[in-house]
Design a protein around this motif. Structure first.
Motif, PDB file in Angstrom:
ATOM      1  N   ASP A  50      -0.239   7.655  -0.401  1.00 46.99           N
ATOM      2  CA  ASP A  50      -1.620   7.970  -0.035  1.00 46.99           C
ATOM      3  C   ASP A  50      -1.723   8.414   1.421  1.00 46.99           C
ATOM      4  OD1 ASP A  50      -1.365   5.596   1.327  1.00 46.99           O
ATOM      5  OD2 ASP A  50      -2.955   4.542   0.239  1.00 46.99           O
ATOM      6  N   LYS A  51      -0.588   8.368   2.112  1.00 41.85           N
ATOM      7  CA  LYS A  51      -0.620   8.801   3.513  1.00 41.85           C
ATOM      8  C   LYS A  51       0.808   9.021   4.012  1.00 41.85           C
ATOM      9  CE  LYS A  51      -1.036   5.503   7.165  1.00 41.85           C
ATOM     10  NZ  LYS A  51      -1.832   4.660   8.024  1.00 41.85           N
ATOM     11  N   ILE A  77      -2.085  15.859   1.956  1.00 43.77           N
ATOM     12  CA  ILE A  77      -1.927  14.418   2.173  1.00 43.77           C
ATOM     13  C   ILE A  77      -2.378  14.129   3.603  1.00 43.77           C
ATOM     14  CG2 ILE A  77      -0.298  12.471   2.191  1.00 43.77           C
ATOM     15  CD1 ILE A  77       1.655  14.136   0.625  1.00 43.77           C
ATOM     16  N   PRO A  78      -3.163  13.075   3.811  1.00 47.39           N
ATOM     17  CA  PRO A  78      -3.526  12.758   5.196  1.00 47.39           C
ATOM     18  C   PRO A  78      -2.309  12.309   5.988  1.00 47.39           C
ATOM     19  CG  PRO A  78      -4.448  11.132   3.673  1.00 47.39           C
ATOM     20  CD  PRO A  78      -3.769  12.174   2.831  1.00 47.39           C
ATOM     21  N   VAL A  79      -2.203  12.797   7.206  1.00 46.41           N
ATOM     22  CA  VAL A  79      -1.032  12.497   8.028  1.00 46.41           C
ATOM     23  C   VAL A  79      -1.467  11.947   9.383  1.00 46.41           C
ATOM     24  CG1 VAL A  79       1.074  13.430   9.094  1.00 46.41           C
ATOM     25  CG2 VAL A  79       0.218  14.421   6.968  1.00 46.41           C
ATOM     26  N   GLU A  80      -0.835  10.863   9.774  1.00 44.60           N
ATOM     27  CA  GLU A  80      -1.020  10.340  11.126  1.00 44.60           C
ATOM     28  C   GLU A  80       0.265  10.599  11.886  1.00 44.60           C
ATOM     29  OE1 GLU A  80      -2.371   6.233  12.313  1.00 44.60           O
ATOM     30  OE2 GLU A  80      -2.646   6.170  10.141  1.00 44.60           O
ATOM     31  N   VAL A  81       0.142  10.923  13.166  1.00 44.15           N
ATOM     32  CA  VAL A  81       1.337  11.124  13.994  1.00 44.15           C
ATOM     33  C   VAL A  81       1.203  10.201  15.192  1.00 44.15           C
ATOM     34  CG1 VAL A  81       2.847  12.853  15.059  1.00 44.15           C
ATOM     35  CG2 VAL A  81       1.143  13.576  13.394  1.00 44.15           C
ATOM     36  N   ASP A  82       2.264   9.521  15.517  1.00 40.44           N
ATOM     37  CA  ASP A  82       2.181   8.607  16.652  1.00 40.44           C
ATOM     38  C   ASP A  82       3.475   8.646  17.455  1.00 40.44           C
ATOM     39  OD1 ASP A  82       1.055   6.760  18.338  1.00 40.44           O
ATOM     40  OD2 ASP A  82       0.843   5.186  16.822  1.00 40.44           O
ATOM     41  N   VAL A  94       0.305   0.330   7.707  1.00 44.65           N
ATOM     42  CA  VAL A  94       1.358   0.930   6.882  1.00 44.65           C
ATOM     43  C   VAL A  94       1.506   0.072   5.638  1.00 44.65           C
ATOM     44  CG1 VAL A  94       3.861   1.301   6.767  1.00 44.65           C
ATOM     45  CG2 VAL A  94       2.624   1.929   8.830  1.00 44.65           C
ATOM     46  N   THR A  95       1.563   0.708   4.459  1.00 49.37           N
ATOM     47  CA  THR A  95       1.700  -0.073   3.214  1.00 49.37           C
ATOM     48  C   THR A  95       2.830   0.509   2.363  1.00 49.37           C
ATOM     49  OG1 THR A  95       0.280   1.348   1.864  1.00 49.37           O
ATOM     50  CG2 THR A  95      -0.833  -0.334   3.208  1.00 49.37           C
ATOM     51  N   ASP A  96       2.986  -0.035   1.159  1.00 54.31           N
ATOM     52  CA  ASP A  96       4.021   0.519   0.280  1.00 54.31           C
ATOM     53  C   ASP A  96       3.608   1.873  -0.303  1.00 54.31           C
ATOM     54  OD1 ASP A  96       2.087  -0.389  -1.414  1.00 54.31           O
ATOM     55  OD2 ASP A  96       3.396  -1.707  -2.588  1.00 54.31           O
ATOM     56  N   LYS A  97       2.431   2.328   0.041  1.00 49.59           N
ATOM     57  CA  LYS A  97       2.009   3.678  -0.380  1.00 49.59           C
ATOM     58  C   LYS A  97       2.194   4.686   0.754  1.00 49.59           C
ATOM     59  CE  LYS A  97      -1.372   2.930  -4.036  1.00 49.59           C
ATOM     60  NZ  LYS A  97      -1.540   1.456  -4.116  1.00 49.59           N
ATOM     61  N   THR A  98       2.777   4.237   1.859  1.00 52.01           N
ATOM     62  CA  THR A  98       2.967   5.132   3.012  1.00 52.01           C
ATOM     63  C   THR A  98       4.338   5.793   2.952  1.00 52.01           C
ATOM     64  OG1 THR A  98       1.647   3.612   4.378  1.00 52.01           O
ATOM     65  CG2 THR A  98       2.987   5.242   5.547  1.00 52.01           C
ATOM     66  N   LEU A  99       4.357   7.092   3.177  1.00 54.51           N
ATOM     67  CA  LEU A  99       5.633   7.767   3.414  1.00 54.51           C
ATOM     68  C   LEU A  99       5.788   7.844   4.927  1.00 54.51           C
ATOM     69  CD1 LEU A  99       8.157   9.452   2.708  1.00 54.51           C
ATOM     70  CD2 LEU A  99       6.682  11.468   2.614  1.00 54.51           C
ATOM     71  N   PHE A 100       6.793   7.164   5.439  1.00 55.17           N
ATOM     72  CA  PHE A 100       7.014   7.103   6.881  1.00 55.17           C
ATOM     73  C   PHE A 100       8.135   8.070   7.243  1.00 55.17           C
ATOM     74  CE2 PHE A 100       9.398   5.551  10.505  1.00 55.17           C
ATOM     75  CZ  PHE A 100       8.423   5.185  11.415  1.00 55.17           C
TER      76      PHE A 100
END
Ligand code: F6R
Length: 365
Positions: A50-51, A77-82, A94-100
């Motif tokens: 989901d993210k 897909i929504p993307v965060e950059v840090d 961050v969850t088990d639905k996150t692609l890191f």
């Protein structure tokens, strides 16, 4: 070992057309589809995300900013950059639905590695984009995408960055097709365009004398501002970092629309402004941004796609890039910025390959 170039950085800038090809070709199968063999992502995995969370430092972080554009555009897909040093200390969501996705040329950067471990502990599916086979980050991530840039010796990253962009575009196109966000026709159109990029990058390198000429005029600047909108803002950040790290000129990058909210106070007679105007839908807005800084005396080096005329009347000097889709310009537009930094640093007598205070790989916090 420098193949006749004076510095590794210049050699590596020239290796970029090949690096683009070497990273792209192994991911294209005979039918013209992207196939990333290293990944074991099933359609079900992909639909379950989901993210996407992209984490990196420095230049690799700037590649992540382009990755966000590509993933949101092509894969919806929504993307965060840090930056890694922030991510690891901020109790990230961050969850088990996150692609890191960790991005690291060396694969050894301490903060990026710690961020990867943090994401893993929180259940994310982890992926590394790295240039070094067997590096720590490559060993710890679930999946690895190797950028085949070849060894990068100069401290300032050039060809590794460009291959990180290629990595993000191929991942975004692949995810987009598989999750149904991207129609096959559009997918093939973009891939077809990407295939022409080694030649387009090569063509750009032919203009280096013009850029050297500009550098020889501007090398005494004490301060520089890089401005752009949309995807150009992310490229501007990389251009600005490249300049400051090797030439020691104070430089900052600011989204062009943000200028009037403060930074424009610093523009005075002769201030160097590098303005990126490669995006068709933002072109007019950039022209007025350029006028704003020009009105305060800035010397403006602008970048636009070939064929744009208006910009010649507005900026002091113009650098052009070959025409291409707006979404893909960063792979080309960064090249003149690398050259500009390089020639400015050389004109100032700086040790281009080994800038003071910097190390190639930051393995301490
Ligand atoms: C800038 C530069 C640094 C690195 C950063 C991350 O030219 O080289 O900003 O990009 O230290 O390094 P890696 O990618 O090895 O994690």
């Amino acid at each position: 070992e420098k193949d006749g170039y004076e510095h590794f950085m210049m050699k590596e800038i020239h290796e970029q057309p090949k690096a683009i090809k070497d990273t792209l070709s192994p991911r294209l199968n005979d039918e013209g589809f992207i196939e990333i063999d290293e990944f074991n992502l099933t359609k079900k995995d992909i639909e379950g995300f989901d993210k996407v969370m992209v984490v990196a430092c420095g230049t690799a972080y700037h590649a992540g900013l382009i990755g966000k554009f590509a993933l949101e555009k092509f894969a919806k897909i929504p993307v965060e950059v840090d930056v890694a040093s922030e991510f690891r200390y901020r109790d990230p969501f961050v969850t088990d639905k996150t692609l890191f996705i960790a991005v690291s040329q060396s694969g050894e950067t301490a903060d990026t590695l710690a961020a990867l471990r943090e994401a893993k502990a929180r259940g994310a599916r982890t992926m590394a984009i790295t240039n070094v086979v067997g590096s720590r980050i490559s060993r710890e991530a679930d999946d690895v995408y190797y950028t085949w840039a070849g060894p990068e010796i100069a401290v300032a990253s050039t060809k590794a960055y460009i291959t990180q962009l290629v990595a993000f575009y191929t991942i975004a196109l692949d995810l987009g097709l598989k999750n149904g966000s991207l129609k096959e026709e559009a997918y093939h159109r973009v891939i077809q365009e990407l295939k022409g990029f080694p030649e387009k990058a090569e063509a750009l390198l032919q203009y280096k004398k013009d850029i050297q000429f500009l550098a020889d005029e501007q090398f005494n600047s004490t301060s520089a501002f890089y401005i752009g909108r949309g995807i150009d803002d992310a490229v501007a950040k990389e251009g600005s970092l490249k300049l400051k790290e090797i030439s020691y000129i104070h430089s900052e990058s600011i989204a062009a629309g943000e200028l009037k909210h403060g930074t424009i106070a610093l523009i005075e007679e002769g201030t160097l402004v590098v303005a990126l105007a490669t995006q068709d839908h933002l072109y007019d807005k950039m022209l007025s941004g350029i006028q704003e800084v020009k009105a305060r005396g800035a010397y403006v080096i602008a970048m636009a796609k070939e064929g744009n005329q208006e910009i010649y009347k507005t900026a002091n000097a113009v650098i052009t890039i070959p025409d291409t889709f707006d979404e893909l310009t960063p792979i080309l537009s960064v090249i003149p910025l690398q050259l500009l930094s390089y020639y400015i640093a050389v004109a100032r007598g700086c040790d281009v390959d080994k800038p003071k205070n910097l190390a190639k790989s930051v393995t301490v916090e």
